[in-house]
Scaffold this active site. Structure first.
Site, PDB file in Angstrom:
ATOM      1  CG  ASN A   1     -47.734 -12.810  15.469  1.00  0.00           C
ATOM      2  OD1 ASN A   1     -47.642 -13.525  14.479  1.00  0.00           O
ATOM      3  ND2 ASN A   1     -46.670 -12.294  16.076  1.00  0.00           N
TER       4      ASN A   1
ATOM      5  N   PRO B   1     -36.225  -6.909  22.139  1.00  0.00           N
ATOM      6  CG  PRO B   1     -34.487  -8.425  21.805  1.00  0.00           C
ATOM      7  CD  PRO B   1     -35.736  -8.207  22.605  1.00  0.00           C
ATOM      8  CG  ASP B   2     -36.618  -3.147  16.120  1.00  0.00           C
ATOM      9  OD1 ASP B   2     -36.222  -3.871  15.179  1.00  0.00           O
ATOM     10  OD2 ASP B   2     -37.529  -2.319  15.994  1.00  0.00           O
ATOM     11  CB  ILE B   3     -34.586  -8.782  15.406  1.00  0.00           C
ATOM     12  CG1 ILE B   3     -35.093  -9.483  16.665  1.00  0.00           C
ATOM     13  CG2 ILE B   3     -33.570  -9.635  14.652  1.00  0.00           C
ATOM     14  CD1 ILE B   3     -35.976 -10.683  16.407  1.00  0.00           C
ATOM     15  CB  VAL B   4     -35.149  -5.523  11.439  1.00  0.00           C
ATOM     16  CG1 VAL B   4     -36.039  -4.357  11.813  1.00  0.00           C
ATOM     17  CG2 VAL B   4     -34.675  -5.406  10.003  1.00  0.00           C
TER      18      VAL B   4
HETATM   19  O1  C5P Z   1     -41.898  -2.137  14.467  1.00  0.00           O
HETATM   20  P1  C5P Z   1     -42.621  -3.137  13.656  1.00  0.00           P
HETATM   21  O2  C5P Z   1     -42.888  -4.431  14.364  1.00  0.00           O
HETATM   22  O3  C5P Z   1     -43.864  -2.636  12.982  1.00  0.00           O
HETATM   23  O4  C5P Z   1     -41.598  -3.413  12.460  1.00  0.00           O
HETATM   24  C1  C5P Z   1     -41.737  -4.469  11.580  1.00  0.00           C
HETATM   25  C2  C5P Z   1     -40.398  -4.883  11.066  1.00  0.00           C
HETATM   26  O5  C5P Z   1     -39.450  -4.946  12.104  1.00  0.00           O
HETATM   27  C3  C5P Z   1     -40.428  -6.276  10.476  1.00  0.00           C
HETATM   28  O6  C5P Z   1     -39.431  -6.345   9.488  1.00  0.00           O
HETATM   29  C4  C5P Z   1     -40.092  -7.140  11.686  1.00  0.00           C
HETATM   30  O7  C5P Z   1     -39.552  -8.393  11.281  1.00  0.00           O
HETATM   31  C5  C5P Z   1     -39.061  -6.293  12.375  1.00  0.00           C
HETATM   32  N1  C5P Z   1     -39.032  -6.441  13.827  1.00  0.00           N
HETATM   33  C6  C5P Z   1     -37.928  -6.989  14.422  1.00  0.00           C
HETATM   34  N2  C5P Z   1     -37.856  -7.096  15.792  1.00  0.00           N
HETATM   35  C7  C5P Z   1     -38.865  -6.647  16.558  1.00  0.00           C
HETATM   36  C8  C5P Z   1     -40.006  -6.084  15.968  1.00  0.00           C
HETATM   37  C9  C5P Z   1     -40.060  -5.999  14.599  1.00  0.00           C
HETATM   38  O8  C5P Z   1     -36.999  -7.414  13.719  1.00  0.00           O
HETATM   39  N3  C5P Z   1     -38.777  -6.776  17.876  1.00  0.00           N
END
Ligand code: C5P
Length: 404
Positions: free
Chosen positions: A210, A306-309
């Site tokens: 992106n 994976p959703d890191i945060v």
């Molecule tokens: O779900 P979305 O991408 O809109 O959420 C954005 C937030 O989640 C940001 O803080 C981004 O750094 C974090 N994020 C993450 N891992 C992912 C997707 C988003 O840490 N796979």
């Protein structure tokens, strides 16, 4: 040596023989990484020429309040907003008097009235003028308003007298100014920040990614370091230099960022997810470059990253965790939903539909949302915004043992 990297310093030069030292001051400020713009009063131009300051600062010098051409290029209000800090060096007795009075009768006094940034003075004048009751009363009035004053030094003066009134040496002024950026609000704290885009490889030459520049995350890392934190920046591919005093861990894919984040997050106090993480990666990595072939279509199967945060927020005994929400509609509603879903302490919501702000730009405006409030910050430069955010986020941290 304290850094001034990316700091925007507006240097006001007023009329006094010490104005010649301000030429060296510009060099000292630039040496530390500052972007410097110089404003000269009419009296200052009797001592030095604008050309000298233009050559040294690399920026046009501003002199007049009512010059249509100068206003069209960068108006006085724009200049007042541009500055992270204003330093007037030398500050003459007359300038201090005008400032104490709240006058706006030339460009420099008008800027000082209009700005919301901190103001510092380096007085320089004859020792009798400095010790005069009127000057001392003006000094007190200015200090009461929050103006910081560097010096003056004591010693022999250009006029042949000896006493207080010498402008501090340029190197000392540059150091004093740089030190003012350091708040100490995060001293003793560990902060981990993710930044930039991720790249999800398709084959050896292609990837999904992106447009994130990483600027916001890097600015936050710099602001956290400035506030005294030990900072680890987990960065996807960007063109940005590593900020001073920040440890950078380079990653490429979301899965690498996930792994690096989990290995650093457990030992930190504050985790800020500023990265624009790709939501998906190709299900299969092709070891050889895919040939164009005859087909008009190419279908990629993608698998969620994976959703890191969210993973960091779920760690037992983990850090205070902050996310970002870049939205083009229903900003507050979507950001609040994300705050809950990911189990965050706060979320920084960004309206990406606003022109000239956000993604890949130098300025930004955000709303910091938590369960109690929604705080609007900006529009301002990403550097200023990062500082304001770090100030707010540091309030979320539970008191550490060293605070009690
Ligand atoms: O779900 P979305 O991408 O809109 O959420 C954005 C937030 O989640 C940001 O803080 C981004 O750094 C974090 N994020 C993450 N891992 C992912 C997707 C988003 O840490 N796979």
């Amino acid at each position: 040596m304290s850094s001034l990297t990316n700091k925007r310093i507006l240097l006001g030069v007023t009329g006094g023989i010490a104005a010649y030292k301000s030429a060296d001051l510009v060099r000292r400020l630039k040496e530390r990484g500052a972007d410097v713009r110089v404003v000269m009063t009419e009296a200052a131009r009797e001592f030095m020429t604008p050309l000298t300051f233009q050559a040294l600062s690399g920026n046009p010098v501003h002199t007049d309040l009512l010059d249509p051409a100068a206003e069209a290029a960068m108006g006085h209000i724009e200049l007042a907003r541009w500055a992270d800090r204003i330093l007037v060096a030398p500050a003459s007795a007359n300038f201090m008097a005008r400032l104490a009075e709240g006058r706006g009768d030339d460009l420099l006094t008008t800027l000082c009235l209009a700005t919301r940034s901190p103001l510092s003075l380096a007085p320089a004048m004859n020792q009798g003028m400095w010790q005069n009751e009127a000057t001392q009363a003006n000094l007190l009035r200015l200090q009461e308003r929050g103006v910081s004053v560097f010096g003056p030094g004591d010693g022999s003066q250009a006029c042949g007298e000896v006493g207080p009134g010498r402008m501090l040496e340029p190197a000392m002024l540059a150091e004093a100014l740089a030190a003012q950026f350091e708040s100490g609000r995060l001293s003793g704290r560990k902060v981990v920040i993710t930044a930039g885009p991720t790249r999800e490889a398709i084959d050896p030459v292609r990837y999904l990614s992106n447009h994130s520049s990483g600027k916001m995350g890097y600015a936050l890392a710099e602001a956290a370091a400035e506030a005294g934190a030990q900072v680890t920046l987990i960065s996807g591919p960007t063109h940005l230099p590593r900020p001073d005093r920040v440890q950078r861990v380079d990653v490429t894919s979301a899965r690498e960022m996930h792994e690096a984040s989990l290995s650093h997050a457990a030992q930190c106090d504050l985790f800020i997810a500023a990265a624009a993480v790709a939501d998906y990666h190709p299900a299969e990595y092709l070891e050889q470059k895919l040939k164009k072939g005859d087909s008009d279509q190419w279908q990629l199967t993608l698998v969620k990253n994976p959703d890191i945060v969210a993973a960091v927020a779920a760690l037992a005994g983990g850090p205070t965790t902050i996310g970002f929400a870049a939205e083009s509609e229903n900003l507050l509603e979507f950001a609040r939903a994300k705050l809950e879903r990911k189990g965050l302490r706060g979320i920084i919501a960004n309206d990406i539909s606003r022109e000239g702000l956000g993604f890949n730009s130098d300025d930004n405006a955000v709303i910091l949302i938590d369960r109690e409030r929604a705080l609007e910050l900006g529009p301002m430069s990403k550097t200023q915004l990062a500082r304001a955010l770090i100030h707010e986020l540091s309030d979320y941290l539970p008191a550490s043992a060293s605070d009690s």
